[in-house]
Design a protein around this motif. Structure first.
Motif, PDB file in Angstrom:
ATOM      1  N   GLU A 125       0.833  -1.234  -0.158  1.00 37.26           N
ATOM      2  CA  GLU A 125      -0.041   0.036   0.043  1.00 37.26           C
ATOM      3  C   GLU A 125       0.864   1.181  -0.089  1.00 37.26           C
ATOM      4  O   GLU A 125       1.739   1.364   0.783  1.00 37.26           O
ATOM      5  CB  GLU A 125      -0.923  -0.021   1.294  1.00 37.26           C
ATOM      6  N   ASN A 126       0.659   2.144  -0.857  1.00 40.10           N
ATOM      7  CA  ASN A 126       1.395   3.288  -1.256  1.00 40.10           C
ATOM      8  C   ASN A 126       0.607   4.541  -0.834  1.00 40.10           C
ATOM      9  O   ASN A 126      -0.747   4.639  -0.730  1.00 40.10           O
ATOM     10  CB  ASN A 126       1.847   3.405  -2.503  1.00 40.10           C
ATOM     11  N   TYR A 127       1.421   5.821  -0.968  1.00 33.49           N
ATOM     12  CA  TYR A 127       0.466   6.855  -0.740  1.00 33.49           C
ATOM     13  C   TYR A 127       0.891   7.886  -1.652  1.00 33.49           C
ATOM     14  O   TYR A 127       1.616   8.001  -2.610  1.00 33.49           O
ATOM     15  CB  TYR A 127       1.189   7.407   0.553  1.00 33.49           C
ATOM     16  N   HIS A 128       0.198   9.062  -1.826  1.00 30.72           N
ATOM     17  CA  HIS A 128       0.274  10.036  -2.912  1.00 30.72           C
ATOM     18  C   HIS A 128      -0.020  11.306  -2.007  1.00 30.72           C
ATOM     19  O   HIS A 128      -0.606  11.515  -1.287  1.00 30.72           O
ATOM     20  CB  HIS A 128      -0.570   9.668  -4.087  1.00 30.72           C
ATOM     21  N   ILE A 129       0.379  12.433  -2.668  1.00 31.50           N
ATOM     22  CA  ILE A 129       0.241  13.705  -2.047  1.00 31.50           C
ATOM     23  C   ILE A 129      -0.294  14.677  -3.193  1.00 31.50           C
ATOM     24  O   ILE A 129       0.210  14.773  -4.293  1.00 31.50           O
ATOM     25  CB  ILE A 129       1.626  14.312  -1.477  1.00 31.50           C
ATOM     26  N   TYR A 130      -1.370  15.487  -2.920  1.00 31.27           N
ATOM     27  CA  TYR A 130      -2.000  16.884  -3.734  1.00 31.27           C
ATOM     28  C   TYR A 130      -1.154  17.967  -3.452  1.00 31.27           C
ATOM     29  O   TYR A 130      -1.072  18.318  -2.229  1.00 31.27           O
ATOM     30  CB  TYR A 130      -3.457  16.780  -3.639  1.00 31.27           C
ATOM     31  N   ALA A 131      -0.664  18.607  -4.404  1.00 29.30           N
ATOM     32  CA  ALA A 131       0.128  19.883  -4.458  1.00 29.30           C
ATOM     33  C   ALA A 131      -0.725  20.900  -5.116  1.00 29.30           C
ATOM     34  O   ALA A 131      -1.176  20.523  -6.145  1.00 29.30           O
ATOM     35  CB  ALA A 131       1.467  19.836  -4.861  1.00 29.30           C
ATOM     36  N   ILE A 150      -1.890  14.735   1.843  1.00 30.59           N
ATOM     37  CA  ILE A 150      -1.449  13.273   1.530  1.00 30.59           C
ATOM     38  C   ILE A 150      -2.651  12.187   2.095  1.00 30.59           C
ATOM     39  O   ILE A 150      -3.346  12.418   2.809  1.00 30.59           O
ATOM     40  CB  ILE A 150      -0.342  13.241   2.556  1.00 30.59           C
ATOM     41  N   ALA A 151      -2.470  11.350   1.169  1.00 23.68           N
ATOM     42  CA  ALA A 151      -3.767  10.219   1.484  1.00 23.68           C
ATOM     43  C   ALA A 151      -2.960   9.045   0.837  1.00 23.68           C
ATOM     44  O   ALA A 151      -2.298   8.803   0.023  1.00 23.68           O
ATOM     45  CB  ALA A 151      -4.827  10.627   0.657  1.00 23.68           C
ATOM     46  N   ALA A 152      -3.850   7.942   1.400  1.00 20.04           N
ATOM     47  CA  ALA A 152      -3.435   6.688   0.796  1.00 20.04           C
ATOM     48  C   ALA A 152      -3.914   6.472  -0.704  1.00 20.04           C
ATOM     49  O   ALA A 152      -4.679   7.322  -1.223  1.00 20.04           O
ATOM     50  CB  ALA A 152      -4.318   5.270   1.559  1.00 20.04           C
ATOM     51  N   SER A 153      -3.151   5.460  -1.298  1.00 17.43           N
ATOM     52  CA  SER A 153      -3.404   5.774  -2.903  1.00 17.43           C
ATOM     53  C   SER A 153      -4.908   5.337  -3.318  1.00 17.43           C
ATOM     54  O   SER A 153      -5.143   5.794  -4.591  1.00 17.43           O
ATOM     55  CB  SER A 153      -2.254   4.636  -3.560  1.00 17.43           C
ATOM     56  N   TYR A 154      -5.675   4.574  -2.592  1.00 16.50           N
ATOM     57  CA  TYR A 154      -6.886   4.414  -2.958  1.00 16.50           C
ATOM     58  C   TYR A 154      -8.029   5.626  -2.719  1.00 16.50           C
ATOM     59  O   TYR A 154      -9.148   5.674  -2.907  1.00 16.50           O
ATOM     60  CB  TYR A 154      -7.537   3.058  -2.040  1.00 16.50           C
ATOM     61  N   LYS A 184       5.231   3.451   2.717  1.00 13.89           N
ATOM     62  CA  LYS A 184       4.654   2.235   2.109  1.00 13.89           C
ATOM     63  C   LYS A 184       4.521   1.100   3.327  1.00 13.89           C
ATOM     64  O   LYS A 184       5.199   1.189   4.375  1.00 13.89           O
ATOM     65  CB  LYS A 184       5.448   1.630   1.057  1.00 13.89           C
ATOM     66  N   ARG A 185       3.570   0.368   3.199  1.00  9.26           N
ATOM     67  CA  ARG A 185       3.497  -0.700   4.017  1.00  9.26           C
ATOM     68  C   ARG A 185       2.953  -2.121   3.119  1.00  9.26           C
ATOM     69  O   ARG A 185       1.997  -2.034   2.239  1.00  9.26           O
ATOM     70  CB  ARG A 185       2.399  -0.375   5.125  1.00  9.26           C
ATOM     71  N   THR A 186       3.282  -3.198   3.715  1.00 10.73           N
ATOM     72  CA  THR A 186       2.640  -4.457   3.221  1.00 10.73           C
ATOM     73  C   THR A 186       1.471  -5.195   3.937  1.00 10.73           C
ATOM     74  O   THR A 186       1.557  -4.957   5.177  1.00 10.73           O
ATOM     75  CB  THR A 186       3.589  -5.312   3.062  1.00 10.73           C
ATOM     76  N   ILE A 187       0.396  -5.084   3.510  1.00 12.26           N
ATOM     77  CA  ILE A 187      -0.983  -5.596   4.033  1.00 12.26           C
ATOM     78  C   ILE A 187      -0.755  -7.193   3.781  1.00 12.26           C
ATOM     79  O   ILE A 187      -0.492  -7.603   2.750  1.00 12.26           O
ATOM     80  CB  ILE A 187      -2.057  -5.061   3.342  1.00 12.26           C
ATOM     81  N   SER A 228       0.723  -9.406  -7.510  1.00 12.55           N
ATOM     82  CA  SER A 228       2.072  -9.674  -7.769  1.00 12.55           C
ATOM     83  C   SER A 228       2.846  -8.195  -7.392  1.00 12.55           C
ATOM     84  O   SER A 228       2.723  -7.323  -8.291  1.00 12.55           O
ATOM     85  CB  SER A 228       2.370 -10.084  -9.072  1.00 12.55           C
ATOM     86  N   THR A 229       3.793  -8.181  -6.459  1.00 17.92           N
ATOM     87  CA  THR A 229       4.427  -7.149  -6.256  1.00 17.92           C
ATOM     88  C   THR A 229       5.659  -7.600  -5.359  1.00 17.92           C
ATOM     89  O   THR A 229       5.704  -8.768  -4.975  1.00 17.92           O
ATOM     90  CB  THR A 229       3.668  -6.249  -5.418  1.00 17.92           C
ATOM     91  N   THR A 230       6.634  -6.410  -5.115  1.00 18.28           N
ATOM     92  CA  THR A 230       7.733  -6.662  -4.256  1.00 18.28           C
ATOM     93  C   THR A 230       7.368  -6.143  -2.766  1.00 18.28           C
ATOM     94  O   THR A 230       7.202  -5.132  -2.706  1.00 18.28           O
ATOM     95  CB  THR A 230       9.200  -6.261  -4.814  1.00 18.28           C
ATOM     96  N   TYR A 231       7.702  -7.216  -1.868  1.00 24.94           N
ATOM     97  CA  TYR A 231       7.272  -6.673  -0.657  1.00 24.94           C
ATOM     98  C   TYR A 231       8.478  -6.498   0.263  1.00 24.94           C
ATOM     99  O   TYR A 231       9.565  -6.931   0.044  1.00 24.94           O
ATOM    100  CB  TYR A 231       6.698  -7.971   0.075  1.00 24.94           C
ATOM    101  N   HIS A 232       8.325  -5.522   1.283  1.00 23.79           N
ATOM    102  CA  HIS A 232       9.215  -5.357   1.979  1.00 23.79           C
ATOM    103  C   HIS A 232       9.102  -5.842   3.368  1.00 23.79           C
ATOM    104  O   HIS A 232       8.047  -6.015   3.981  1.00 23.79           O
ATOM    105  CB  HIS A 232       9.425  -3.567   2.039  1.00 23.79           C
TER     106      HIS A 232
END
Length: 229
Positions: free
Chosen positions: A99-105, A170-174, A195-198, A225-229
């Motif tokens: 799960e990622n994040y984004h920011i509105y500017a 700033i908010a979660a990507s969804y 970021k965080r892995t659910i 399918s993704t790369t987890y940390h």
């Protein structure tokens, strides 16, 4: 009197077994606020259409999840893939997605011209979180920015702040705002440490009816399918 006591004992045993059997057909899902909230209804509907069991969803804090699992308060959890969960051999863990994040500017902010800006470029900005961020995500951001991070819980208020160029959102990507390229720019933070892995988690010894069906549906509907940390 002895007969009454025996009859009462038999009734108590009968009720105990009935309750135990009933609980066997209830799957309790504990979950933290995340993208899971957006798809949980679909998961429950799909599962209950194919099963005699029912699902009880329970919104929880991340700090409550592990204890709830180990004490059988819940059967399955959707939560962060923490070190405590990774290292617990009594649990069956399945990493689902990152799960990622984004920011509105504001549109005219110089930072909108940067490609993959590092978080440090936001250090002196006024930042609002659209809905509360996970505690460790907010702490990571708070360690970088100078001003306190304020919380808002409505998209219209976020849009007003951006329109007036009073801060960044700033908010979660969804969580998405309406597109308005004349007023603001959406910047992905997927390249940063925010970021965080659910994951889905259950006890290895859980033998509830249809629990395997639920795990199979989780894989079908939620695993990416993704790369987890």
């Amino acid at each position: 009197e002895a007969t009454k006591i025996i009859d009462q004992f038999d009734e108590t045993v009968r009720l105990f077994h009935k309750q135990s059997e009933s609980n066997h057909f209830i799957i309790r899902i504990g979950y933290v606020e995340s993208y899971i909230s957006q798809v949980l209804t679909l998961l429950i509907q799909s599962f209950e259409n194919q099963s005699d069991s029912i699902v009880e969803p329970i919104l929880m804090e991340e700090s409550e999840i592990l204890n709830a699992l180990t004490t059988d308060q819940i059967d399955i959890a959707f939560t962060d893939l923490s070190n405590d969960i990774k290292q617990n051999r009594e649990l069956k863990v399945n990493a689902l997605f990152e799960e990622n994040y984004h920011i509105y500017a504001p549109k005219d902010a110089p930072i909108t011209m940067a490609t993959h800006p590092p978080l440090v470029q936001f250090s002196n900005k006024t930042i609002y979180e659209l809905y509360p961020l996970p505690s460790h995500i907010k702490q990571t951001l708070a360690n970088i920015v100078v001003k306190p991070i304020r919380t808002i819980t409505h998209p219209q208020l976020a849009q007003y702040i951006l329109n007036k160029e009073r801060g960044y959102i700033i908010a979660a990507s969804y969580h998405l705002l309406d597109k308005n390229p004349d007023k603001w720019v959406d910047i992905s933070l997927g390249h940063t440490e925010l970021k965080r892995t659910i994951c889905s988690v259950m006890r290895q010894d859980n033998r509830k009816n249809d629990i395997r069906l639920m795990l199979s549906m989780i894989d079908q509907l939620l695993s990416r399918s993704t790369t987890y940390h």
